[in-house]
Each structure stands twice: as structure tokens, then as C-alpha cells.
Design a protein around this motif. Sequence first.
Motif, PDB file in Angstrom:
ATOM      1  N   HIS A 129       0.793  -1.226   0.000  1.00 28.99           N
ATOM      2  CA  HIS A 129       0.000   0.000   0.000  1.00 28.99           C
ATOM      3  C   HIS A 129       0.829   1.281   0.000  1.00 28.99           C
ATOM      4  CE1 HIS A 129      -4.574   0.519   0.687  1.00 28.99           C
ATOM      5  NE2 HIS A 129      -4.130   1.323  -0.255  1.00 28.99           N
ATOM      6  N   HIS A 150     -11.258   4.398   0.155  1.00 27.08           N
ATOM      7  CA  HIS A 150     -10.185   3.487   0.553  1.00 27.08           C
ATOM      8  C   HIS A 150     -10.797   2.226   1.156  1.00 27.08           C
ATOM      9  CE1 HIS A 150      -7.121   2.536   3.935  1.00 27.08           C
ATOM     10  NE2 HIS A 150      -6.810   1.842   2.863  1.00 27.08           N
ATOM     11  N   ASP A 152     -10.230  -1.247   2.826  1.00 26.60           N
ATOM     12  CA  ASP A 152      -9.080  -1.824   3.544  1.00 26.60           C
ATOM     13  C   ASP A 152      -9.556  -2.288   4.912  1.00 26.60           C
ATOM     14  OD1 ASP A 152      -6.449  -2.249   4.654  1.00 26.60           O
ATOM     15  OD2 ASP A 152      -5.675  -0.579   3.471  1.00 26.60           O
ATOM     16  N   ASP A 156      -4.414   2.746   7.599  1.00 28.43           N
ATOM     17  CA  ASP A 156      -3.250   3.224   6.810  1.00 28.43           C
ATOM     18  C   ASP A 156      -3.052   4.732   6.937  1.00 28.43           C
ATOM     19  OD1 ASP A 156      -2.909   0.588   6.180  1.00 28.43           O
ATOM     20  OD2 ASP A 156      -3.240   0.798   4.022  1.00 28.43           O
ATOM     21  N   HIS A 168       3.572   0.848   4.196  1.00 30.37           N
ATOM     22  CA  HIS A 168       2.204   0.518   3.750  1.00 30.37           C
ATOM     23  C   HIS A 168       1.149   0.861   4.798  1.00 30.37           C
ATOM     24  CE1 HIS A 168       1.490  -3.898   5.319  1.00 30.37           C
ATOM     25  NE2 HIS A 168       2.146  -3.176   6.219  1.00 30.37           N
ATOM     26  N   ASP A 243      -7.200  -2.233  -0.918  1.00 30.12           N
ATOM     27  CA  ASP A 243      -6.297  -3.212  -0.309  1.00 30.12           C
ATOM     28  C   ASP A 243      -7.081  -4.520  -0.253  1.00 30.12           C
ATOM     29  OD1 ASP A 243      -4.954  -4.801   1.600  1.00 30.12           O
ATOM     30  OD2 ASP A 243      -4.175  -3.024   2.619  1.00 30.12           O
TER      31      ASP A 243
HETATM   32 ZN   LIG Z   1      -3.659  -1.015   3.219  1.00 28.92          ZN
END
Ligand SMILES: [Zn+2]
Length: 322
Positions: A129, A150, A152, A156, A168, A243
Amino acid sequence: MTTASSEPVGPVDSSRVPRYAGPATFARLPRLDEVSRADVAVVGVPFDTGVSYRPGARFGGNAIREASRLLRPYNPAQDASPFALAQVADAGDIAANPFNINEAVETIEASADALLATGARLMTLGGDHTIALPLLRSMAKKHGPVALLHFDAHLDTWDTYFGAEYTHGTPFRRAVEEGILDTSALSHVGTRGPLYGKQDLDDDAKMGFGIVTSADVMRRGVDEVADQLRQRIGDRPLYISIDIDVLDPAHAPGTGTPEAGGLTSRELLEILRGLATCNLVSADLVEVAPAYDHAEITSVAASHTAYELTTIMSRQIAAARG
Ligand SMILES: [Zn+2]
Ligand SMILES: N=C(N)NCCCC(=O)O
Ligand SMILES: [Zn+2]
């Protein structure tokens, strides 16, 4: 070769050449050097020097290409033939230095700049990432600060790991600090799992992020979630960063920092389809680590995810052309 006015060059015809034959490009599409230009460039970033746990995402892009051999030209969920609506091509890999993160980040940004300058939108296959930061820098140069969606398990938005700024777990904090995101339209989707402390969530909220947790998706359902996200994004230029660990480890075991209780691949694909009217300028798909995968479970899910994203972009390119 094709010209700007000719029909897009599509995938190799699987009724003539078996789909398992020949080198793997994404969806068996032409390489960028086989067409004059692309509307959507699928580009690999084999880089995983930014990981905090299991390495191996440097092999993600090629695993997704291999798993994408079975994608077919018509996408019924979006009633579109993405590779006929626009020229989609495989731009190969960005050669990022595995021993120097700062240099790799610069190389990724410069390579993204060069592709964007041709007028292409990017569908980037990671890589870990970390690569989202240089990609977002490049987007902001072209579009100004972009809305970010995003997907995930993780935020992050952490600060540093072992003193390192580019990892990441930190790309989106750096991006907010640099002013390259439109902080009125930032959302995490699929968030779950243990954090370092409650402060992680406070910091994240201060940066402007809204959170749709993995449990929220389960409770509210995909349509309501997609509606809410669409309203927040409006007509802003949108960047989607996915992700693959947003999926439950049952749906994506091949990743470096797995967390229980994630989305199903069906939920992820349906939410994306619900965003088809957003102004998607580019997207990345990261953290596929095939060494931990089984029977291509993760890379198949990733290839279908990239297919929905390229379909959204192709539809918008075709609509803009009129
Ligand atoms: Zn990530
Ligand atoms: N971006 C991914 N996949 N993971 C971030 C996890 C950072 C951590 O180990 O705390
Ligand atoms: Zn993650």
C-alpha cells in the motif's frame, strides 16, 4: 497497431487461442506498446519494501494477470463490454528500486505522471500500500486534490514505523499532510481489527476520514452503503484504493496482514458496481501476496475487482466521448 479513430483492440479471442496459452497480460489485453495509446492503462508495481509483516506483494501484479485469463469481454453486472468501449491495455511494470523506498516512491510518481500525460486513466496492480502515496501525488498534479475511497481492513493513516515515513501503514496520513486529498470526501470502507489505541481513530477522524466498518456493510447492506458513499463523493474526481485485505481471509488468504471478519468478494464487487456513476479518475489494487494464496482465491477476487473498476472507467470514457 491502431489509431485514435479505430476500434479498440480487445483481448485475445479465447475461442481461437486457449485462454491458458501465451504470456499473461491483464484480461489477455494487448500490451501498451502494441496499441498507439490507451484510455485505461493497467500497470503493475512490483514493490513490497514497505510492509510491516509478511512480504510478497511484489508478486501480486503478475498473479492477478495470471488469474485474469478467465475474464470474459462482456460484464453483465454493468451491462457493458469494457474493452470495446475504450482502449484498455497492459502497460507492464514500473521498475521500482526494492532497496531504496524513497527512490521507489519517486520512480512510481514519475512513471504515473508519464502515463497520465498520455491521457490514460490508471488501474494499478500492486505492490504494497506504500504505492498509493506516489500515485495520489501524481493524481493531484493532474486533477487537484481528489476524493478518496479506501477499501481496507486497516486505516493506513498511521504516522511512522521504526521511524520510516513511507510504509504501507502510512500513505494516507502523508497524503493528507501534503494537501493532495479533498478532505471533504475521504472514506474508509471495510475497516476492522485491533488498533494500537483509540487515538488512531481520533487522529484519523481529524484528518477528515469517515469510516464504514466491515460490520456496517453487513448490517446496512451494500446498496445503502454505496448510496451513502456516492452522496459523499458527488461529482468530485475520485480515486479508489483497494487493499485486498478488505476481504475476509476466507476470500483473500493471499495477503500480508490478514484480519478476520472482512467483506465477502460479492459485497466488494456490489459496492463498486453501485459507484459506477462516480467520476473515477484512477484506481489501485494492492497487497495481493500470492505465496500465502491457495487455488488463486485471492488473485481471482483481485482480477474481478480490477475488472469492475476498469469497466467503470471505460463506461465513463465512452460516455464522455458521446
Ligand atoms: Zn492497506
Ligand atoms: N496496508 C496494509 N495492508 N497493512 C497495514 C498494516 C500496518 C500495521 O502492521 O500496523
Ligand atoms: Zn490492509
